[in-house]
Design a protein around this motif. Structure first.
Motif: not given
Length: 157
Positions: A92-107
């Protein structure tokens, strides 16, 4: 003609956002699979896919996806159950604070902090529907705003 162009831009941004969610599901599934294999949880692939797909529903989805994993783990052993809980929290921490924001930024080209704030505000204002729609509504609004600002500049320029 301008409305057709606007409609195409809206479809494009929503497709990019959908792509970002697919990428997020893939990486979350992969990370959870590796973590479940590290603790030797049986049916790690099945549970990882469940975790990845359930994550499409923010906040409640991971809880719903994590329940069957926890139930199975508790029947394996108490330490397995505890490690499973730790992994689910870490995911949850990895997704909420790293994965989702980073991927959204890139796409779709929005700042990570903006994504986190949008999801938080959407959830605070409209609950689960707000969480699901916060980023796509923002993206569509941004496209519409930019479209009309660019057209106004061209008119006056």
């Amino acid at each position: 003609m301008q409305e057709e162009n606007l409609f195409a831009k809206i479809i494009d941004i929503l497709l990019k956002y959908t792509k970002s969610k697919g990428i997020e599901v893939f990486y979350l599934t992969l990370i959870s699979f590796v973590m479940f294999r590290m603790i030797d949880l049986k049916y790690a692939l099945l549970f990882s896919v469940l975790i990845g797909l359930s994550n499409l529903v923010p906040y409640f989805g991971p809880i719903i996806g994590g329940i069957p994993v926890c139930i199975y783990a508790v029947f394996q052993s108490i330490p397995m159950f505890l490690w499973t809980i730790v992994i689910l929290i870490a995911l949850q921490i990895i997704d909420g604070f790293i994965l989702m924001p980073y991927i959204t930024k890139k796409t779709v080209k929005i700042n990570e902090l903006t994504t986190i704030v949008l999801v938080f505000l959407g959830g605070s204002a409209f609950g689960i529907i707000g969480i699901l729609l916060a980023v796509p509504v923002y993206l569509v609004g941004k496209v519409i705003y930019k479209h009309y600002i660019e057209n106004d500049i061209q008119k006056w320029g």
